[in-house]
Design a protein around this motif. Structure first.
Motif, PDB file in Angstrom:
ATOM      1  N   MET A   1     -84.688  89.463  57.020  1.00 37.18           N
ATOM      2  CA  MET A   1     -85.080  88.267  56.343  1.00 37.18           C
ATOM      3  C   MET A   1     -84.656  87.188  57.070  1.00 37.18           C
ATOM      4  O   MET A   1     -84.981  86.036  56.984  1.00 37.18           O
ATOM      5  CB  MET A   1     -84.572  88.284  55.157  1.00 37.18           C
ATOM      6  N   TRP A   2     -84.205  87.263  58.430  1.00 34.43           N
ATOM      7  CA  TRP A   2     -83.711  86.292  59.380  1.00 34.43           C
ATOM      8  C   TRP A   2     -84.826  86.285  60.573  1.00 34.43           C
ATOM      9  O   TRP A   2     -85.389  87.224  60.839  1.00 34.43           O
ATOM     10  CB  TRP A   2     -82.505  86.771  59.891  1.00 34.43           C
TER      11      TRP A   2
ATOM     12  N   PRO B   1     -88.123  76.815  57.071  1.00 35.54           N
ATOM     13  CA  PRO B   1     -88.507  76.396  55.882  1.00 35.54           C
ATOM     14  C   PRO B   1     -89.557  76.610  55.078  1.00 35.54           C
ATOM     15  O   PRO B   1     -89.566  76.654  53.941  1.00 35.54           O
ATOM     16  CB  PRO B   1     -88.492  74.940  56.163  1.00 35.54           C
ATOM     17  N   ASP B   2     -90.682  77.002  55.829  1.00 31.56           N
ATOM     18  CA  ASP B   2     -91.898  77.914  55.180  1.00 31.56           C
ATOM     19  C   ASP B   2     -91.611  78.900  54.380  1.00 31.56           C
ATOM     20  O   ASP B   2     -92.046  79.297  53.342  1.00 31.56           O
ATOM     21  CB  ASP B   2     -92.777  78.042  56.476  1.00 31.56           C
TER      22      ASP B   2
ATOM     23  N   LEU C   1     -89.780  82.186  49.001  1.00 34.83           N
ATOM     24  CA  LEU C   1     -88.983  83.213  48.188  1.00 34.83           C
ATOM     25  C   LEU C   1     -88.952  82.838  46.711  1.00 34.83           C
ATOM     26  O   LEU C   1     -89.026  82.024  46.319  1.00 34.83           O
ATOM     27  CB  LEU C   1     -87.679  83.162  48.771  1.00 34.83           C
ATOM     28  N   SER C   2     -88.740  84.060  46.031  1.00 37.50           N
ATOM     29  CA  SER C   2     -88.445  83.752  44.496  1.00 37.50           C
ATOM     30  C   SER C   2     -87.062  83.426  44.224  1.00 37.50           C
ATOM     31  O   SER C   2     -86.318  83.595  45.123  1.00 37.50           O
ATOM     32  CB  SER C   2     -88.716  85.170  43.842  1.00 37.50           C
ATOM     33  N   VAL C   3     -86.918  83.103  43.134  1.00 38.83           N
ATOM     34  CA  VAL C   3     -85.664  82.688  42.621  1.00 38.83           C
ATOM     35  C   VAL C   3     -84.630  84.069  42.853  1.00 38.83           C
ATOM     36  O   VAL C   3     -83.592  83.502  43.232  1.00 38.83           O
ATOM     37  CB  VAL C   3     -85.577  82.270  41.049  1.00 38.83           C
ATOM     38  N   SER C   4     -84.748  85.158  42.433  1.00 36.36           N
ATOM     39  CA  SER C   4     -83.982  86.197  42.423  1.00 36.36           C
ATOM     40  C   SER C   4     -83.717  86.326  44.108  1.00 36.36           C
ATOM     41  O   SER C   4     -82.447  86.874  44.534  1.00 36.36           O
ATOM     42  CB  SER C   4     -84.564  87.490  42.132  1.00 36.36           C
ATOM     43  N   GLU C   5     -84.721  86.223  44.816  1.00 32.49           N
ATOM     44  CA  GLU C   5     -84.623  86.367  46.366  1.00 32.49           C
ATOM     45  C   GLU C   5     -83.726  85.384  46.831  1.00 32.49           C
ATOM     46  O   GLU C   5     -82.728  85.543  47.682  1.00 32.49           O
ATOM     47  CB  GLU C   5     -85.831  86.530  46.978  1.00 32.49           C
TER      48      GLU C   5
ATOM     49  N   LEU D   1     -79.956  85.843  48.545  1.00 31.47           N
ATOM     50  CA  LEU D   1     -79.722  85.182  50.031  1.00 31.47           C
ATOM     51  C   LEU D   1     -78.394  84.235  49.970  1.00 31.47           C
ATOM     52  O   LEU D   1     -77.643  84.486  50.825  1.00 31.47           O
ATOM     53  CB  LEU D   1     -80.923  84.232  50.482  1.00 31.47           C
ATOM     54  N   VAL D   2     -78.136  83.646  48.959  1.00 31.83           N
ATOM     55  CA  VAL D   2     -77.148  82.648  48.796  1.00 31.83           C
ATOM     56  C   VAL D   2     -75.810  83.543  48.722  1.00 31.83           C
ATOM     57  O   VAL D   2     -74.706  83.303  49.305  1.00 31.83           O
ATOM     58  CB  VAL D   2     -77.246  81.697  47.576  1.00 31.83           C
TER      59      VAL D   2
END
Length: 118
Positions: free
Chosen positions: A1-2, A6-7, A12-16, A20-21
């Motif tokens: 995912m790295w 910004p695009d 990304l979905s909320v769960s993704e 990530l957070v």
């Protein structure tokens, strides 16, 4: 995912985003603990370095004594830089007399015409 741009973050979905957070929080915690360990190690190395410097100074003094040379002068703590000196001072700076231009002393500022003497 790295690397995350910004695009790609917008897609990304909320769960993704939550995953990530959570990953980022874990990464930050790991970096903070590593930073604290490195700071502690740095302090230990500084203390060891000071001890070694004192030991080297003692050995140099001993060598000079055995050679019959005069003892080395004691080392002084380092002097602060100009910025550190200036930052420590509080109050108004002393007033200095301003010097004027040097060329004005002999300059002619007006012209007078005298009449003829008969």
């Amino acid at each position: 995912m790295w690397p995350l741009t910004p695009d790609s973050a917008a897609s990304l979905s909320v769960s993704e985003l939550r995953a990530l957070v959570v990953d980022l929080i874990g990464e930050v915690r790991g970096l903070r603990s590593e930073n604290a360990a490195l700071r502690a190690e740095n302090e230990e190395l500084k203390a060891a370095n000071l001890l070694l410097k004192a030991e080297v100074q003692a050995l140099r003094d001993e060598v000079a004594r055995l050679k019959g040379l005069p003892p080395r002068p004691p080392t002084k703590p380092p002097r602060p830089s100009g910025m550190e000196k200036k930052a420590g001072k509080v109050g108004r700076p002393p007033k200095r007399a301003r010097r004027g231009p040097k060329r004005d002393a002999g300059r002619v500022d007006r012209e007078v015409t005298l009449g003829r003497v008969r």
